[in-house]
Design an enzyme around this catalytic site. Structure first.
Site, PDB file in Angstrom:
ATOM      1  N   ILE A  71      -7.367   4.827  56.607  1.00  0.00           N
ATOM      2  CA  ILE A  71      -6.211   4.596  55.737  1.00  0.00           C
ATOM      3  C   ILE A  71      -6.395   3.381  54.846  1.00  0.00           C
ATOM      4  O   ILE A  71      -5.526   3.077  54.031  1.00  0.00           O
ATOM      5  CB  ILE A  71      -4.923   4.434  56.567  1.00  0.00           C
ATOM      6  CG1 ILE A  71      -5.049   3.280  57.552  1.00  0.00           C
ATOM      7  CG2 ILE A  71      -4.593   5.724  57.290  1.00  0.00           C
ATOM      8  CD1 ILE A  71      -3.793   3.009  58.352  1.00  0.00           C
TER       9      ILE A  71
ATOM     10  N   ASP B  55      -2.593 -15.734  51.437  1.00  0.00           N
ATOM     11  CA  ASP B  55      -2.989 -14.514  50.723  1.00  0.00           C
ATOM     12  C   ASP B  55      -1.795 -13.577  50.570  1.00  0.00           C
ATOM     13  O   ASP B  55      -1.922 -12.364  50.747  1.00  0.00           O
ATOM     14  CB  ASP B  55      -4.133 -13.815  51.455  1.00  0.00           C
ATOM     15  CG  ASP B  55      -4.795 -12.745  50.593  1.00  0.00           C
ATOM     16  OD1 ASP B  55      -4.673 -12.825  49.357  1.00  0.00           O
ATOM     17  OD2 ASP B  55      -5.424 -11.825  51.154  1.00  0.00           O
TER      18      ASP B  55
END
EC number: 2.7.11.1
Length: 715
Positions: free
Chosen positions: A71, A187
């Site tokens: 995925i 991040d």
């Protein structure tokens, strides 16, 4: 800027290899090792184990997990869907293969950080598996079915201020929790924010995160250029908290406008870098925004870190609390308190009395959302060699046998001489048990530390090729990881050898006389299943076997996904494998220790029988997101034919599985983009629509491909 980016080029990980179950079990016997040869795989049609061998070729096994579809992928990791063969629950398995000690330390740091974070708006780490033979480290993460916030915004164009406020409050709440536990993310971006099936936000991918030490500044160049503040791009020393606030401002801007304040020219370089370094940006003229949201964005996107808004200022801002009675963190704390109170009210009076006797009053508040706590503790069998001597939080045993312990779990041992089960808290006395089916008649002593958390043995891995570390984003990780900074965590410990705590004379009798009776009846096959099966079927007081009363839930066998689930790769709910005692091929859990061993083949056969292959699944009904370009009055068959004609004309390779198209195309930079197109019914209306889902590849190129497909379909 160019010199900073080039520093990433020295780290290149090998392509992650997938190891089948037969390969991982090759060290046990010569039979399994010989079955790995190509000649043995091509068996004759009359061979009696043909269905099992075919299943091994389709699905790969990692510990107690069957690996399914990929995925997400990146330069250093890939994420697959994994199904637990014991419970049937699905997880996101992040697989990394470090080549250097530095890379291994970075993974250690990520595991250590995820261990201390327990929050509803943060992705949870359930387990970590280290495969010594192939050098892989696998993180068993929570599977979030809704996908990335980036795709959520692309499907809608942009978010309203009301919906953006909801997501921003949840992101702010999770970030307040991280900073209060001395963790900075570094991040934050739309791709690292996941939306679950209930529409709630979860922060993921803590690969660049680090521990904040008071008085120390960070200097690592990391993150995405569009979301990174000027101090990182200029390679200055910075405070991690201020970096996250800048990224939050860029995310809020993207949510309410549908675009980023700065764009990328070639996917790496920022267009208008001088404006970014000065913190200058413009709002699009076609988007009408309130003055409050503009003021909040302007306070977060500030070039000077010291002039940037703080979390205390943000959580009290007028726009953040508009329509809400409490601040984000206060609202979350109240929700958690109400949930714990509701769970306590649902407990039986006898169970409440037992908990009050075994746990001190101060332990009732151990789930405080602002205080870190250990999730798991490892009991290592035979070796205490750590993965890296600098980290006390990740221990890798030399032999592959392990016992993973979960906190706040009591062990119920049912004795045939006494009809009433004795509830024994593991934090009081060591509990000794024997598991011949998993450890070849080796006795294991499990004793818990003198912490306020009760701990019990949970799983013993039957796989000789994997070893598990204590659990502590299911998204692709790109670029070099920043150097790790370790911090000793007093709340995360290992199980000591001895524990001298005691309660009362009656409880001591349970631990002394009951222990001998336990071993005596175990060897006569009269003792009942212990915490392994008690944790799986906790609603049963007597865990002697799995009866047919459990709800039949089907789990796919084709790599963790069957044809029914394949229509919805990421919208997968947790389920249990239905092991029916009446089925001749399904495995049974018996009170006999010799019958507790069950193989992967038995599980696969039970799954295959229940999977209902060949049946055409029903089309899914969805609320959205849809617009005029993605909805039509055509019936599903006509819509599928129309999509096939369009994909063939645009030279996009695809593979159709009922109502789902697995598509693959190349972006202008020759990078492969994998995505899905699903035909579904619009909920509450007599019309159908198409839904796009990105699996891997550049997000902006994927968005351009979706726009081209929608325009060419002309629905």
């Amino acid at each position: 800027m160019a010199t900073a980016v080039s520093s990433y080029n020295d780290i290149q990980l090998e392509t992650i290899q997938e190891v089948s179950c037969s390969t991982s079990c090759s060290s046990n016997s010569t039979t399994s090792s010989s079955s790995n040869s190509p000649k043995q795989n091509k068996v004759s049609p009359g061979y009696r184990n043909k269905p099992q061998q075919q299943q091994h070729k389709k699905g790969h096994k990692m510990g107690n997990y069957l690996l399914g579809k990929t995925i997400g992928s990146g330069t250093s990791s890939k994420v697959k869907i994994g199904t637990n063969i014991l419970t049937g629950k699905q997880y996101a398995i992040k697989i990394t293969k470090p080549k250097r000690i530095k890379e291994r330390k970075e993974i250690e740091r990520e595991i250590s950080i995820l261990k201390r974070l327990k929050h509803d708006n943060i992705i949870q780490l359930h387990d970590a598996i280290y495969e010594d033979d192939v050098g892989r480290i696998c993180l068993i993460l929570e599977l979030v079915s809704g996908g990335e916030l980036f795709d959520y915004i692309v499907a809608r164009g942009r978010l309203s201020e009301k919906e953006g406020r909801k997501f921003f409050r949840q992101m702010l709440c999770g970030l307040i929790y991280c900073h209060s536990n001395m963790v900075c993310h570094r991040d934050l971006k739309l791709e690292n924010l996941l939306v679950d099936e209930d529409g709630n936000l979860k922060i993921s991918d803590f690969g660049y995160s680090n521990i904040i030490k008071p008085g120390n500044l960070l200097s690592t160049f990391c993150g995405s250029p569009v979301y990174a503040p000027p101090e990182i791009l200029l390679e200055k020393r910075y405070n991690g908290n201020e970096v996250d606030i800048w990224s939050m401002g860029v995310i809020l801007y993207a949510m309410v406008t549908g675009q980023l304040p700065w764009t990328l020219t070639d996917g790496v370089q920022v267009e208008g870098m001088d404006r970014l370094l000065r913190g200058e940006f413009k709002y699009p003229s076609h988007v009408i925004l309130s003055d409050d949201v503009k003021d909040l964005i302007n306070r977060m996107i500030v070039a000077e870190p010291v002039e940037r808004a703080t979390l205390d200022e943000i959580k009290t801002h007028v726009w953040v609390n508009k329509g809400y009675d409490m601040e984000p963190d206060q609202e979350y704390n109240k929700k958690v308190s109400d949930r714990l109170e509701k769970e306590q009210q649902q407990q039986t009076p006898q169970h409440q009395q037992t908990q009050q006797q075994l746990q001190p009053q101060s332990q009732l508040q151990q789930h405080s959302p602002r205080s870190p706590k250990p999730l798991f503790v490892d009991t290592i069998i035979g070796s205490n060699r750590p993965l890296n001597q600098s980290s006390p939080n990740l221990t890798i045993p030399q032999n592959k046998q392990y016992v993973s312990s979960n906190s706040n779990i009591n062990i119920n041992i049912n004795n045939n001489n006494n009809n009433n089960s004795n509830v024994i808290n593991n934090s009081i006395k060591p509990i000794q048990f024997n598991s011949s089916s998993c450890l070849d008649e080796k006795k294991i002593n499990c004793s818990a530390p003198t912490s306020p958390h009760s701990i019990s043995p949970q799983f013993i891995s039957p796989s000789p090729s994997t070893s598990t570390t204590p659990p502590l984003s299911p998204l692709s990780v790109s670029g070099q990881r920043s150097p790790p900074t370790f911090s000793s965590n007093p709340n995360i410990g290992h199980i000591p050898n001895n524990n001298h705590n005691s309660l009362s004379s009656s409880q001591n009798n349970i631990n002394t006389s009951g222990k001998n009776q336990y071993h005596h009846h175990h060897h006569h096959q009269n003792h009942h299943s212990t915490s392994l099966f008690h944790n799986i079927f906790k609603k049963r007081q007597s865990v002697t076997s799995v009866s047919a009363n459990s709800s039949p839930v089907i789990v796919s066998s084709n790599g963790g996904l069957n044809n029914n689930n394949h229509n919805n790769i990421l919208h997968v709910s947790s389920s249990n494998i239905n092991v029916d005692g009446a089925s001749a091929s399904a495995p049974q859990f018996s009170s006999s220790s010799s019958k507790r061993r069950f193989s992967l083949e038995d599980i696969v056969k039970a799954i295959t029988i229940r999977s209902g292959k060949g049946k055409n699944p029903k089309i899914r009904s969805m609320k959205g997101p849809f617009n005029s370009g993605t909805t039509t009055m055509l019936n599903p068959i006509q819509l599928i034919e129309h999509i096939e004609e369009n994909l063939n004309s645009t030279q996009i390779s695809y593979r159709r599985n009922f109502y789902v198209f697995d598509c693959k195309t190349l972006c202008p930079r020759n990078e492969t983009i994998n995505f899905e197109i699903e035909v579904c019914k619009v909920n509450g209306m007599d019309m159908y629509g198409i839904k796009f889902k990105r699996l891997s590849g550049d997000a902006w190129s994927y968005s351009s491909s979706c726009i081209k497909i929608v325009e060419s379909l002309k629905l």
